[in-house]
Design a protein around this motif. Structure first.
Motif, short mmCIF file in Angstrom:
data_model
loop_
_atom_site.label_atom_id
_atom_site.label_comp_id
_atom_site.label_asym_id
_atom_site.label_seq_id
_atom_site.Cartn_x
_atom_site.Cartn_y
_atom_site.Cartn_z
N ARG A 5 0.83 -1.21 0.00
CA ARG A 5 0.00 0.00 0.00
C ARG A 5 0.87 1.27 0.00
NH1 ARG A 5 -5.00 0.83 0.14
NH2 ARG A 5 -5.40 -1.40 0.44
N LEU A 6 1.91 1.26 0.80
CA LEU A 6 2.77 2.45 0.88
C LEU A 6 3.54 2.67 -0.42
CD1 LEU A 6 4.10 2.02 4.52
CD2 LEU A 6 2.69 3.90 3.67
N PHE A 7 4.07 1.59 -1.02
CA PHE A 7 4.77 1.73 -2.30
C PHE A 7 3.84 2.31 -3.36
CE2 PHE A 7 7.83 -2.05 -1.34
CZ PHE A 7 8.61 -1.21 -0.55
N ALA A 8 2.60 1.80 -3.38
CA ALA A 8 1.64 2.24 -4.39
C ALA A 8 1.18 3.68 -4.14
CB ALA A 8 0.43 1.30 -4.40
N GLU A 9 1.04 4.06 -2.88
CA GLU A 9 0.50 5.39 -2.56
C GLU A 9 1.55 6.49 -2.63
OE1 GLU A 9 -1.28 4.95 1.27
OE2 GLU A 9 -3.11 4.00 0.48
N GLN A 10 2.76 6.24 -2.12
CA GLN A 10 3.74 7.31 -2.06
C GLN A 10 5.02 7.03 -2.84
OE1 GLN A 10 3.84 7.45 2.27
NE2 GLN A 10 5.85 6.46 2.33
N GLY A 11 5.08 5.85 -3.49
CA GLY A 11 6.23 5.52 -4.31
C GLY A 11 7.28 4.74 -3.54
N TYR A 12 8.03 3.95 -4.28
CA TYR A 12 9.04 3.09 -3.66
C TYR A 12 10.16 3.91 -3.02
CZ TYR A 12 12.96 -0.18 -3.33
OH TYR A 12 14.01 -0.92 -2.88
N GLN A 13 10.66 4.93 -3.74
CA GLN A 13 11.80 5.71 -3.26
C GLN A 13 11.47 6.46 -1.98
OE1 GLN A 13 14.76 5.39 -4.35
NE2 GLN A 13 14.32 4.22 -6.20
N LYS A 14 10.26 6.99 -1.88
CA LYS A 14 9.89 7.81 -0.72
C LYS A 14 9.52 6.99 0.50
CE LYS A 14 8.31 11.85 -3.33
NZ LYS A 14 7.16 12.76 -3.62
N ASP A 43 8.42 3.73 7.83
CA ASP A 43 7.02 3.85 7.40
C ASP A 43 6.33 2.49 7.40
OD1 ASP A 43 7.38 6.58 6.92
OD2 ASP A 43 7.91 6.26 4.81
N ILE A 44 7.01 1.50 6.83
CA ILE A 44 6.42 0.17 6.68
C ILE A 44 6.20 -0.48 8.04
CG2 ILE A 44 6.74 -2.14 5.73
CD1 ILE A 44 8.49 -0.79 3.53
N SER A 45 7.21 -0.40 8.91
CA SER A 45 7.07 -1.02 10.24
C SER A 45 5.96 -0.35 11.04
CB SER A 45 8.40 -0.95 10.99
OG SER A 45 8.83 0.37 11.16
N ARG A 46 5.86 0.97 10.93
CA ARG A 46 4.79 1.69 11.64
C ARG A 46 3.42 1.28 11.11
NH1 ARG A 46 6.18 6.78 10.49
NH2 ARG A 46 7.62 6.91 12.26
N LEU A 79 11.53 -6.59 0.19
CA LEU A 79 10.06 -6.53 0.17
C LEU A 79 9.53 -6.29 -1.24
CD1 LEU A 79 9.13 -4.61 3.42
CD2 LEU A 79 7.92 -6.60 2.53
N LEU A 80 10.17 -5.35 -1.95
CA LEU A 80 9.73 -5.05 -3.32
C LEU A 80 9.78 -6.28 -4.21
CD1 LEU A 80 9.03 -2.97 -5.57
CD2 LEU A 80 11.49 -2.69 -5.92
N LEU A 81 10.81 -7.08 -4.04
CA LEU A 81 10.99 -8.26 -4.89
C LEU A 81 10.08 -9.41 -4.46
CD1 LEU A 81 14.89 -8.21 -5.17
CD2 LEU A 81 13.24 -7.38 -6.83
N TYR A 99 4.75 -2.96 -12.54
CA TYR A 99 5.03 -2.21 -13.77
C TYR A 99 5.84 -0.93 -13.55
CZ TYR A 99 2.12 -5.29 -16.53
OH TYR A 99 1.62 -6.39 -17.18
N LEU A 100 5.64 -0.26 -12.41
CA LEU A 100 6.32 1.02 -12.20
C LEU A 100 7.59 0.92 -11.38
CD1 LEU A 100 3.35 3.52 -11.63
CD2 LEU A 100 4.39 2.72 -13.77
N PHE A 101 7.68 -0.11 -10.54
CA PHE A 101 8.84 -0.20 -9.65
C PHE A 101 9.68 -1.45 -9.89
CE2 PHE A 101 5.53 1.94 -6.86
CZ PHE A 101 5.88 3.21 -7.25
#
Length: 204
Positions: A21-30, A35-38, A57-59, A109-111
């Motif tokens: 959800r976080l990768f999709a909402e705010q992008g992988y780099q940001k 953030d993820i643990s919280r 995690l991304l992979l 597709y994006l990351f």
């Protein structure tokens, strides 16, 4: 032991869903591990017991989704006669599954596809199998006269996959503001015209 194993799987799934959800909402780099643990309700130290870091995690995230696609595809193509009909079904089915899972699609597709380590993952191995069905379809089309006898199945697959990737990437970058199926039949017909043999028989 069973409860402990079940709790570990539940925690792992929670971490994956939070990262997705976080990768999709705010992008992988940001997105950060903090953030993820919280989001998952864990300490950073606890998260590292499951994953080595953000790239790990991304992979990992798309693995389940792509595995499910593989299981579904054979059933979707079962009983369909003719290479062109199978090709159309493949395209419609793939885009429908993407519309149903936009978060997974955005990550893939994006990351993920732009990450050099993607080629070393189990996900990539499954994607190769998924696209391998297209090679079989193009070979069938050559054999039954639907496609040109001199058609290179690998080049045809690359054209087909490249077109799908473009459709999906553009849709994601435009915040899914329209349907993937807008003008899809016209695009499909234009693409298939380049594959067809002179005496094409569209089997039904």
């Amino acid at each position: 032991m069973t409860n402990r194993g079940s709790n570990r799987e539940d925690t792992k799934s929670r971490i994956i869903e939070s990262a997705k959800r976080l990768f999709a909402e705010q992008g992988y780099q940001k997105t950060t591990i903090t953030d993820i643990s919280r989001q998952a309700g864990l300490s950073e130290a606890a998260l590292y017991e499951y994953f080595q870091g953000k790239e790990d995690l991304l992979l990992t995230i798309p693995d389940l989704w792509v595995s499910e696609l593989l299981k579904d595809l054979e059933d979707q193509l079962f009983g369909i006669k003719g290479a062109i009909n199978k090709l159309r079904k493949y395209l419609w089915w793939n885009l429908k599954r993407i519309e149903e899972s936009p978060l997974d699609a955005k990550i893939v597709y994006l990351f993920l596809k732009t990450n050099a380590n993607f080629l070393k993952t189990d996900v990539y191995s499954n994607v190769k199998i998924l696209y391998g069905y297209l090679l079989d379809i193009f070979e069938e089309g050559k054999a039954n006269g639907e496609f040109r006898s001199d058609l290179n199945p690998y080049i045809a697959r690359d054209i087909f996959v490249g077109t799908m990737d473009h459709i999906v990437t553009r849709w994601l970058l435009k915040d899914r503001s329209y349907s993937l199926f807008d003008n899809l039949e016209e695009l499909f017909e234009l693409m298939v015209e380049g594959f067809k043999g002179r005496n094409c028989k569209n089997l039904s």
